[in-house]
Each structure stands twice: as structure tokens, then as C-alpha cells.
Design an enzyme around this catalytic site. Structure first.
Site, PDB file in Angstrom:
ATOM      1  N   ASP A  99      39.802  17.237  23.589  1.00 37.21           N
ATOM      2  CA  ASP A  99      38.656  16.327  23.721  1.00 37.21           C
ATOM      3  C   ASP A  99      37.496  16.858  22.878  1.00 37.21           C
ATOM      4  O   ASP A  99      37.538  17.985  22.388  1.00 37.21           O
ATOM      5  CB  ASP A  99      38.257  16.164  25.208  1.00 37.21           C
ATOM      6  CG  ASP A  99      37.722  17.450  25.842  1.00 37.21           C
ATOM      7  OD1 ASP A  99      38.254  17.878  26.881  1.00 37.21           O
ATOM      8  OD2 ASP A  99      36.762  18.039  25.298  1.00 37.21           O
ATOM      9  N   HIS A 104      44.490  23.620  19.546  1.00 40.70           N
ATOM     10  CA  HIS A 104      45.573  22.667  19.839  1.00 40.70           C
ATOM     11  C   HIS A 104      45.307  21.288  19.268  1.00 40.70           C
ATOM     12  O   HIS A 104      45.941  20.327  19.680  1.00 40.70           O
ATOM     13  CB  HIS A 104      45.780  22.569  21.359  1.00 40.70           C
ATOM     14  CG  HIS A 104      46.314  23.843  21.962  1.00 40.70           C
ATOM     15  ND1 HIS A 104      46.265  24.101  23.307  1.00 40.70           N
ATOM     16  CD2 HIS A 104      46.880  24.937  21.399  1.00 40.70           C
ATOM     17  CE1 HIS A 104      46.801  25.286  23.547  1.00 40.70           C
ATOM     18  NE2 HIS A 104      47.171  25.823  22.400  1.00 40.70           N
ATOM     19  N   CYS A 142      47.370   4.713   6.664  1.00 40.43           N
ATOM     20  CA  CYS A 142      46.587   5.911   6.321  1.00 40.43           C
ATOM     21  C   CYS A 142      45.470   5.491   5.366  1.00 40.43           C
ATOM     22  O   CYS A 142      45.737   4.821   4.358  1.00 40.43           O
ATOM     23  CB  CYS A 142      47.488   6.945   5.648  1.00 40.43           C
ATOM     24  SG  CYS A 142      46.596   8.291   4.840  1.00 40.43           S
ATOM     25  N   GLU A 200      40.706  28.414  40.460  1.00 40.43           N
ATOM     26  CA  GLU A 200      41.562  29.311  41.259  1.00 40.43           C
ATOM     27  C   GLU A 200      42.068  30.391  40.324  1.00 40.43           C
ATOM     28  O   GLU A 200      41.996  30.231  39.098  1.00 40.43           O
ATOM     29  CB  GLU A 200      42.738  28.514  41.817  1.00 40.43           C
ATOM     30  CG  GLU A 200      43.678  28.054  40.722  1.00 40.43           C
ATOM     31  CD  GLU A 200      44.333  26.705  40.981  1.00 40.43           C
ATOM     32  OE1 GLU A 200      44.141  26.130  42.055  1.00 40.43           O
ATOM     33  OE2 GLU A 200      45.025  26.225  40.060  1.00 40.43           O
TER      34      GLU A 200
HETATM   35  C1  BV8 Z   1      53.946  28.164  19.727  1.00 41.92           C
HETATM   36  C2  BV8 Z   1      48.107  19.805  23.043  1.00 41.92           C
HETATM   37  C3  BV8 Z   1      55.100  29.370  18.055  1.00 41.92           C
HETATM   38  C4  BV8 Z   1      48.901  18.751  23.678  1.00 41.92           C
HETATM   39  C5  BV8 Z   1      48.927  21.792  24.077  1.00 41.92           C
HETATM   40  C6  BV8 Z   1      55.423  33.045  24.223  1.00 41.92           C
HETATM   41  C7  BV8 Z   1      54.782  33.217  22.998  1.00 41.92           C
HETATM   42  C8  BV8 Z   1      54.573  32.137  22.145  1.00 41.92           C
HETATM   43  C9  BV8 Z   1      54.994  30.855  22.539  1.00 41.92           C
HETATM   44  C10 BV8 Z   1      55.620  30.692  23.742  1.00 41.92           C
HETATM   45  C11 BV8 Z   1      55.835  31.772  24.580  1.00 41.92           C
HETATM   46  N1  BV8 Z   1      56.484  31.301  25.667  1.00 41.92           N
HETATM   47  C12 BV8 Z   1      56.654  29.977  25.577  1.00 41.92           C
HETATM   48  C13 BV8 Z   1      56.163  29.573  24.403  1.00 41.92           C
HETATM   49  C14 BV8 Z   1      56.193  28.192  23.929  1.00 41.92           C
HETATM   50  C15 BV8 Z   1      54.994  27.354  24.365  1.00 41.92           C
HETATM   51  C16 BV8 Z   1      54.489  27.678  25.728  1.00 41.92           C
HETATM   52  O1  BV8 Z   1      53.525  28.426  25.897  1.00 41.92           O
HETATM   53  N2  BV8 Z   1      55.112  27.100  26.741  1.00 41.92           N
HETATM   54  C17 BV8 Z   1      54.650  27.316  28.087  1.00 41.92           C
HETATM   55  C18 BV8 Z   1      54.780  26.019  28.879  1.00 41.92           C
HETATM   56  C19 BV8 Z   1      55.469  28.441  28.691  1.00 41.92           C
HETATM   57  N3  BV8 Z   1      53.920  27.483  23.414  1.00 41.92           N
HETATM   58  C20 BV8 Z   1      53.935  26.709  22.312  1.00 41.92           C
HETATM   59  O2  BV8 Z   1      54.821  25.925  22.064  1.00 41.92           O
HETATM   60  C21 BV8 Z   1      52.766  26.870  21.360  1.00 41.92           C
HETATM   61  N4  BV8 Z   1      53.278  27.075  20.035  1.00 41.92           N
HETATM   62  O3  BV8 Z   1      54.198  29.022  20.520  1.00 41.92           O
HETATM   63  O4  BV8 Z   1      54.366  28.203  18.397  1.00 41.92           O
HETATM   64  C22 BV8 Z   1      54.187  30.329  17.396  1.00 41.92           C
HETATM   65  C23 BV8 Z   1      53.148  30.937  18.120  1.00 41.92           C
HETATM   66  C24 BV8 Z   1      52.324  31.849  17.480  1.00 41.92           C
HETATM   67  C25 BV8 Z   1      52.517  32.145  16.147  1.00 41.92           C
HETATM   68  C26 BV8 Z   1      53.554  31.525  15.439  1.00 41.92           C
HETATM   69  C27 BV8 Z   1      54.382  30.621  16.062  1.00 41.92           C
HETATM   70  C28 BV8 Z   1      51.942  25.601  21.283  1.00 41.92           C
HETATM   71  C29 BV8 Z   1      51.217  25.388  22.576  1.00 41.92           C
HETATM   72  C30 BV8 Z   1      50.266  24.198  22.410  1.00 41.92           C
HETATM   73  C31 BV8 Z   1      50.818  22.999  23.126  1.00 41.92           C
HETATM   74  N5  BV8 Z   1      49.830  21.936  23.153  1.00 41.92           N
HETATM   75  N6  BV8 Z   1      47.999  20.861  23.988  1.00 41.92           N
HETATM   76  C32 BV8 Z   1      48.005  17.878  24.498  1.00 41.92           C
HETATM   77  O5  BV8 Z   1      46.883  18.265  24.880  1.00 41.92           O
HETATM   78  O6  BV8 Z   1      48.505  16.778  24.781  1.00 41.92           O
HETATM   79  S1  BV8 Z   1      48.886  22.848  25.384  1.00 41.92           S
HETATM   80  C33 BV8 Z   1      48.228  22.081  26.748  1.00 41.92           C
HETATM   81  O7  BV8 Z   1      48.232  23.080  27.764  1.00 41.92           O
HETATM   82  C34 BV8 Z   1      46.770  21.684  26.605  1.00 41.92           C
HETATM   83  O8  BV8 Z   1      46.182  22.007  25.365  1.00 41.92           O
HETATM   84  C35 BV8 Z   1      46.098  22.523  27.648  1.00 41.92           C
HETATM   85  O9  BV8 Z   1      44.833  22.875  27.287  1.00 41.92           O
HETATM   86  C36 BV8 Z   1      47.000  23.702  27.628  1.00 41.92           C
HETATM   87  C37 BV8 Z   1      46.843  24.684  28.699  1.00 41.92           C
HETATM   88  O10 BV8 Z   1      46.636  23.976  29.862  1.00 41.92           O
HETATM   89  P1  BV8 Z   1      45.216  24.219  30.558  1.00 41.92           P
HETATM   90  O11 BV8 Z   1      44.145  23.877  29.594  1.00 41.92           O
HETATM   91  O12 BV8 Z   1      45.196  25.574  31.133  1.00 41.92           O
HETATM   92  O13 BV8 Z   1      45.233  23.104  31.646  1.00 41.92           O
HETATM   93  P2  BV8 Z   1      45.978  23.182  33.040  1.00 41.92           P
HETATM   94  O14 BV8 Z   1      46.004  21.814  33.620  1.00 41.92           O
HETATM   95  O15 BV8 Z   1      47.255  23.939  32.895  1.00 41.92           O
HETATM   96  O16 BV8 Z   1      45.031  24.102  33.925  1.00 41.92           O
HETATM   97  C38 BV8 Z   1      43.732  23.681  34.228  1.00 41.92           C
HETATM   98  C39 BV8 Z   1      43.077  24.843  34.957  1.00 41.92           C
HETATM   99  O17 BV8 Z   1      41.726  24.467  35.232  1.00 41.92           O
HETATM  100  C40 BV8 Z   1      43.738  25.158  36.275  1.00 41.92           C
HETATM  101  O18 BV8 Z   1      43.907  26.551  36.388  1.00 41.92           O
HETATM  102  C41 BV8 Z   1      42.729  24.651  37.316  1.00 41.92           C
HETATM  103  O19 BV8 Z   1      42.683  25.483  38.453  1.00 41.92           O
HETATM  104  C42 BV8 Z   1      41.432  24.760  36.574  1.00 41.92           C
HETATM  105  N7  BV8 Z   1      40.428  23.786  36.987  1.00 41.92           N
HETATM  106  C43 BV8 Z   1      40.627  22.515  37.416  1.00 41.92           C
HETATM  107  N8  BV8 Z   1      39.434  21.950  37.703  1.00 41.92           N
HETATM  108  C44 BV8 Z   1      38.482  22.883  37.440  1.00 41.92           C
HETATM  109  C45 BV8 Z   1      39.105  24.046  36.976  1.00 41.92           C
HETATM  110  N9  BV8 Z   1      38.435  25.154  36.638  1.00 41.92           N
HETATM  111  C46 BV8 Z   1      37.088  25.108  36.759  1.00 41.92           C
HETATM  112  N10 BV8 Z   1      36.410  24.027  37.191  1.00 41.92           N
HETATM  113  C47 BV8 Z   1      37.069  22.907  37.544  1.00 41.92           C
HETATM  114  N11 BV8 Z   1      36.380  21.845  37.991  1.00 41.92           N
END
Ligand code: BV8
Length: 224
Positions: free
Chosen positions: A93, A108, A135, A199
Site C-alpha cells: 500500500d 515487496h 502498456c 502480539e
Molecule cells: C524469496 C506481496 C528467494 C504479495 C509478499 C527462507 C529464506 C528465503 C526464502 C524463504 C525461506 N523460507 C521460505 C521462503 C520462501 C518465501 C517465504 O518466506 N515463505 C514463507 C511463507 C515461509 N519467501 C519468498 O518467496 C520471498 N522470495 O525468498 O526469493 C530469494 C531470497 C533472497 C535472495 C535471493 C532469492 C518473497 C516473499 C514476498 C512475498 N510477497 N507480499 C502481496 O502483498 O499480495 S509477502 C506478504 O507477507 C506481504 O507482503 C506481507 O507484508 C508479508 C508478511 O506478512 P505481514 O506483513 O507480517 O502480515 P501478517 O498478516 O502476516 O501479520 C500482520 C501482523 O500484524 C501480525 O503479527 C498481527 O499480530 C499484527 N497486527 C495486526 N493488527 C495490528 C498489528 N500490529 C500492530 N497494530 C495492529 N493494529
């Protein structure tokens, strides 16, 4: 190289109180789909209309959202620190920018950008992509959301890594600490580390300090 003294990472939680859905709260489903399954190149290849609708709806929701006190506090922090602050966001956003932050590093991607896979040009984009608009540069109808999907490489990691290795303080706000490599930033950080989240995140134990509460309360308190 003297990098920024403070590095801040934000996640979907900082925009929650602006009314934007997070990834994993409230059951974390969109039209019955797990967003993690929709935000992938495979899903886009398999069912492009589903993926384009997912982003068109979020882009539309963004038009009705406004920055909250947490976004505004970080904009004030940038006014005070200037280049001594690097603001990195996982969010797609533009609420940081609309709150007044001028240097925002979107690792991201961004809902308000479209990427032409024919000519590789990126364009500021506000409207839907479902109807396959041409485009503006090459006319091809190959615009995709300019979003880093799971399995794709986040933007500008070397810049972030350099900043983390030099910083005095790394602050993580509103993220579950489940998505890598952003979830590993706390381990790359040289200085002290602080988590502000509703949390404890999955990575909370990796932080020197972890405070729980809503971002609109914790972030202004921390910035002031
Ligand atoms: C990659 C765009 C290779 C999409 C997103 C180990 C190392 C490297 C990679 C991996 C690895 N293990 C696994 C992987 C692969 C993968 C990954 O991490 N998978 C996970 C599920 C295990 N990662 C990837 O694929 C990444 N790429 O690794 O490429 C590489 C890497 C490095 C160098 C060379 C090659 C790409 C990841 C990006 C994916 N795209 N976003 C879209 O938005 O539609 S990620 C997506 O999750 C969003 O961007 C989001 O921001 C992100 C994380 O989620 P959060 O922002 O944390 O949101 P969430 O809902 O989870 O949590 C919200 C939190 O807020 C909660 O804790 C809640 O309690 C809190 N909250 C709620 N309300 C409040 C609050 N806090 C305060 N106040 C409030 N009011």
C-alpha cells in the site's frame, strides 16, 4: 560508509487500523483462497483473472483507506532523522507515502505500480488490470501487478542488508515475522532491536525488546 542509524521495517499490521486486511488475521482468506496461494507466479499463470481481481480489489480498498497515527509518526521521524532513517516496508500500500514519508523502500512491490512483461517498463497505476489495459510504453496487453510474489526476489535486498549491518537500531512494526528474507532482518541488524506488534511475532525472541499493542499507540509513543 555511514549508513542510516535507524532502520524500520513495517508489515501489514501497521495498516490494519487504516482498514486494510492483513495477510493472516481474520482467518486470512480472500474469496476462500489463502492469499499465500494467490500471491504466486504459478497462480497467475494458472488463473490470471483470479490474481488480477485479488489485486484490483486491494487497490480499490486502498483508495478508501487513509494513513493512521502510526504512519504519521514515522513521517515525523523522517523529518527529524532525514537520511539517518531507512524505512523499509513489506506492504504494497502507499499509506506511508500518503502520511508524508518521502523515502519508502518497498521490498515487496506496490499496488500502485504495473509492470509490463513485454517491455519490462513499470508504470504508476491506479486503475484495474483485469480488463488487460495496453502498456503505455509499448501497447502490449501484458501488464501485471508490480508485486513480489512468493518465489520471486524482493527488491533492493543488498541496500537493506548494508543498512542493517551499520545501523544502531532496527525496529520491526506490525509483521508476523513469517515471511523471509524480511523475517531474517533482525538477525542481520548490527545495533539494538525492537519489535512493536499486536502480539509477539514468530521472531519475537530474536529482538532485544518486544512490545505488544496496536501500532497507533505504540509507534507514536516510541517516536516521541
Ligand atoms: C524469496 C506481496 C528467494 C504479495 C509478499 C527462507 C529464506 C528465503 C526464502 C524463504 C525461506 N523460507 C521460505 C521462503 C520462501 C518465501 C517465504 O518466506 N515463505 C514463507 C511463507 C515461509 N519467501 C519468498 O518467496 C520471498 N522470495 O525468498 O526469493 C530469494 C531470497 C533472497 C535472495 C535471493 C532469492 C518473497 C516473499 C514476498 C512475498 N510477497 N507480499 C502481496 O502483498 O499480495 S509477502 C506478504 O507477507 C506481504 O507482503 C506481507 O507484508 C508479508 C508478511 O506478512 P505481514 O506483513 O507480517 O502480515 P501478517 O498478516 O502476516 O501479520 C500482520 C501482523 O500484524 C501480525 O503479527 C498481527 O499480530 C499484527 N497486527 C495486526 N493488527 C495490528 C498489528 N500490529 C500492530 N497494530 C495492529 N493494529
Amino acid at each position: 560508509m555511514n549508513g542510516p542509524r535507524v532502520v524500520v521495517l513495517t508489515g501489514a499490521g501497521i495498516s490494519a487500523e487504516s482498514g486494510l486486511a492483513t495477510f493472516r488475521d481474520s482467518g486470512g482468506l480472500w474469496e476462500g483462497h489463502d492469499p499465500m496461494q494467490v500471491a504466486t507466479p504459478e497462480a497467475y499463470a494458472d488463473d490470471p483473472d483470479l490474481v488480477l481481481r485479488f489485486y484490483d480489489e486491494r487497490r480499490d480498498a486502498l483508495a478508501h483507506a487513509v494513513p493512521n497515527a502510526a504512519h504519521l509518526a514515522l513521517a515525523r521521524l523522517e523529518d527529524a532523522l532525514g537520511d539517518d532513517l531507512l524505512l523499509v516496508t513489506q506492504n504494497v500500500d502507499d499509506l506511508h507515502e500518503r502520511a508524508g514519508s518521502r523515502r519508502v523502500h518497498h521490498v515487496h512491490g506496490s499496488l500502485r505500480s504495473a509492470w509490463c512483461t513485454a517491455c519490462d517498463e513499470r508504470h504508476d497505476w491506479d486503475g484495474p488490470l483485469l480488463h488487460r489495459p495496453p502498456c503505455p510504453a509499448c501497447g502490449a496487453r501484458d501488464l501485471r501487478p508490480d508485486i513480489v510474489w512468493f518465489g520471486e526476489v524482493p527488491h533492493g535486498l543488498p541496500l537493506v542488508e548494508d543498512a542493517l549491518e551499520e545501523c544502531d537500531l532496527f525496529v520491526s512494526i506490525g509483521t508476523s515475522g513469517l515471511v523471509y528474507p524480511a523475517a531474517a532482518f533482525v538477525h542481520w541488524a548490527r545495533g539494538s532491536t525492537l519489535e512493536l506488534n499486536l502480539e509477539p511475532s514468530a521472531g519475537a525472541t530474536g529482538f532485544a525488546q518486544s512490545r505488544q499493542g496496536p501500532a497507533t499507540v505504540l509507534v507514536p509513543q516510541w517516536v516521541e
